[in-house]
Write a protein that holds these residues in place. Structure first.
Motif, PDB file in Angstrom:
ATOM      1  N   GLN A   4       0.751  -1.171  -0.434  1.00  0.00           N
ATOM      2  CA  GLN A   4      -0.071  -0.388   0.137  1.00  0.00           C
ATOM      3  C   GLN A   4       0.677   1.373  -0.085  1.00  0.00           C
ATOM      4  O   GLN A   4       0.373   2.160   0.125  1.00  0.00           O
ATOM      5  N   ALA A   5       2.534   1.290   0.068  1.00  0.00           N
ATOM      6  CA  ALA A   5       3.075   2.082   0.234  1.00  0.00           C
ATOM      7  C   ALA A   5       4.897   1.427   0.055  1.00  0.00           C
ATOM      8  O   ALA A   5       4.648   0.676   0.225  1.00  0.00           O
ATOM      9  N   LEU A   7       8.678   3.383   0.228  1.00  0.00           N
ATOM     10  CA  LEU A   7       9.939   3.686   1.299  1.00  0.00           C
ATOM     11  C   LEU A   7      10.707   3.441   0.444  1.00  0.00           C
ATOM     12  O   LEU A   7      11.005   2.671   0.465  1.00  0.00           O
ATOM     13  N   LEU A 100       1.085   4.470  -5.450  1.00  0.00           N
ATOM     14  CA  LEU A 100       0.773   4.639  -4.182  1.00  0.00           C
ATOM     15  C   LEU A 100       1.812   5.543  -3.726  1.00  0.00           C
ATOM     16  O   LEU A 100       2.268   6.109  -3.784  1.00  0.00           O
ATOM     17  N   PRO A 101       0.592   5.853  -2.325  1.00  0.00           N
ATOM     18  CA  PRO A 101       2.046   6.940  -1.596  1.00  0.00           C
ATOM     19  C   PRO A 101       3.287   6.369  -1.301  1.00  0.00           C
ATOM     20  O   PRO A 101       3.486   5.296  -1.867  1.00  0.00           O
ATOM     21  N   ARG A 102       4.027   7.446  -1.217  1.00  0.00           N
ATOM     22  CA  ARG A 102       5.689   6.775  -1.421  1.00  0.00           C
ATOM     23  C   ARG A 102       6.214   8.312  -0.297  1.00  0.00           C
ATOM     24  O   ARG A 102       5.561   9.079   0.555  1.00  0.00           O
ATOM     25  N   HIS A 129       5.982  14.079   2.621  1.00  0.00           N
ATOM     26  CA  HIS A 129       7.297  13.289   3.183  1.00  0.00           C
ATOM     27  C   HIS A 129       8.392  12.601   3.030  1.00  0.00           C
ATOM     28  O   HIS A 129       8.854  11.709   2.580  1.00  0.00           O
ATOM     29  N   ALA A 150       5.457   5.240   8.193  1.00  0.00           N
ATOM     30  CA  ALA A 150       5.019   4.425   7.622  1.00  0.00           C
ATOM     31  C   ALA A 150       3.853   4.850   8.395  1.00  0.00           C
ATOM     32  O   ALA A 150       2.396   4.929   7.982  1.00  0.00           O
ATOM     33  N   LEU A 153       3.225   8.158   7.222  1.00  0.00           N
ATOM     34  CA  LEU A 153       1.932   7.604   5.867  1.00  0.00           C
ATOM     35  C   LEU A 153       0.823   7.298   6.099  1.00  0.00           C
ATOM     36  O   LEU A 153      -0.654   7.113   5.621  1.00  0.00           O
ATOM     37  N   ILE A 155       0.217   3.836   7.240  1.00  0.00           N
ATOM     38  CA  ILE A 155       0.019   2.649   6.941  1.00  0.00           C
ATOM     39  C   ILE A 155       0.540   1.316   7.201  1.00  0.00           C
ATOM     40  O   ILE A 155       2.452   1.975   7.841  1.00  0.00           O
ATOM     41  N   CYS A 160       4.125  -2.098   3.079  1.00  0.00           N
ATOM     42  CA  CYS A 160       5.301  -1.141   2.851  1.00  0.00           C
ATOM     43  C   CYS A 160       6.086  -1.501   1.958  1.00  0.00           C
ATOM     44  O   CYS A 160       5.859  -3.082   2.888  1.00  0.00           O
TER      45      CYS A 160
END
Length: 216
Positions: A4-5, A7, A100-102, A129, A150, A153, A155, A160
């Motif tokens: 879902q994310a 990093l 995806l979120p990052r 972020h 995480a 975010l 998540i 992650c």
């Protein structure tokens, strides 16, 4: 669990800064009288903290380094990064394709993170972020930085995916309970730690999609 994310480490993952920084450090320690080959060995440990690297140099010299050595290095490094830094090949394409979120989670200082991202046109991909181990006073391989990113975010760590190029960073991601991709020249040795190898950064979105398919 579905990813879902994502990093990202910074140096060696988003930007090709390590040859520039290590080259400058080698130049500066040879200026202290250390011969070139020995200097290379003293700075050879990938992603070691700068303080540890300089301790190695001082121990070999059997005397403290000049008091302004680190400050001078940082000043010269930042000029070099602004002038010559290049993004990792394929990273622009990968970030454009990722939905995806990052976040960026780096052992480097926030000042260096910003210089790296601004010099290569990558900063807009991450918004606010951006996370530095210096702000937590907890450096990789401690998992705290990745757990913090995480949490920011929103998540769960298990959802992650971490992108790393060093053993210290890979260990941090694995200890955080995250899926870790090992990128670059060390990818096969990192694979022995339990990471997924990635040779071409442009293929990162395809790898993530493949993981999603496998988890269905």
């Amino acid at each position: 669990m579905k990813i879902q994310a994502v990093l990202f480490d910074c140096d060696g993952v988003l930007v090709d800064s390590e040859p520039l920084s290590k080259g400058l450090l080698l130049t500066m320690i040879t200026e202290l009288g250390i011969e070139h080959d020995l200097g290379q060995r003293l700075i050879s440990v990938s992603s070691q903290r700068m303080s540890d690297c300089l301790d190695n140099v001082a121990e070999w010299l059997q005397r403290p380094l000049p008091g302004d050595f680190l400050e001078q290095f940082r000043q010269r490094e930042y000029v070099l990064l602004r002038q010559q830094l290049q993004p990792i090949p394929g990273i622009h394409s990968a970030l454009q394709r990722l939905t995806l979120p990052r976040a960026v989670a780096s052992n480097g200082s926030m000042e260096k993170i910003l210089i790296n991202l601004d010099s290569t046109g990558l900063r807009h991909h991450f918004g606010e972020h951006l996370y530095s181990a210096y702000d937590l006073d907890r450096h990789k391989p401690d998992p705290a930085l990745y757990l913090h990113a995480a949490a920011q975010l929103g998540i769960e760590p298990a959802a992650c995916l971490v992108v790393e190029d060093s053993p210290f960073g890979a260990e941090a991601g694995l200890r955080a309970g995250m899926t870790v991709v090992g990128y670059g020249e060390q990818r096969f040795s990192l694979q022995q730690m339990g990471t997924l190898p990635l040779a071409d950064m442009a293929q990162l979105p395809d790898l993530i999609n493949a993981l999603a398919t496998d988890n269905q």
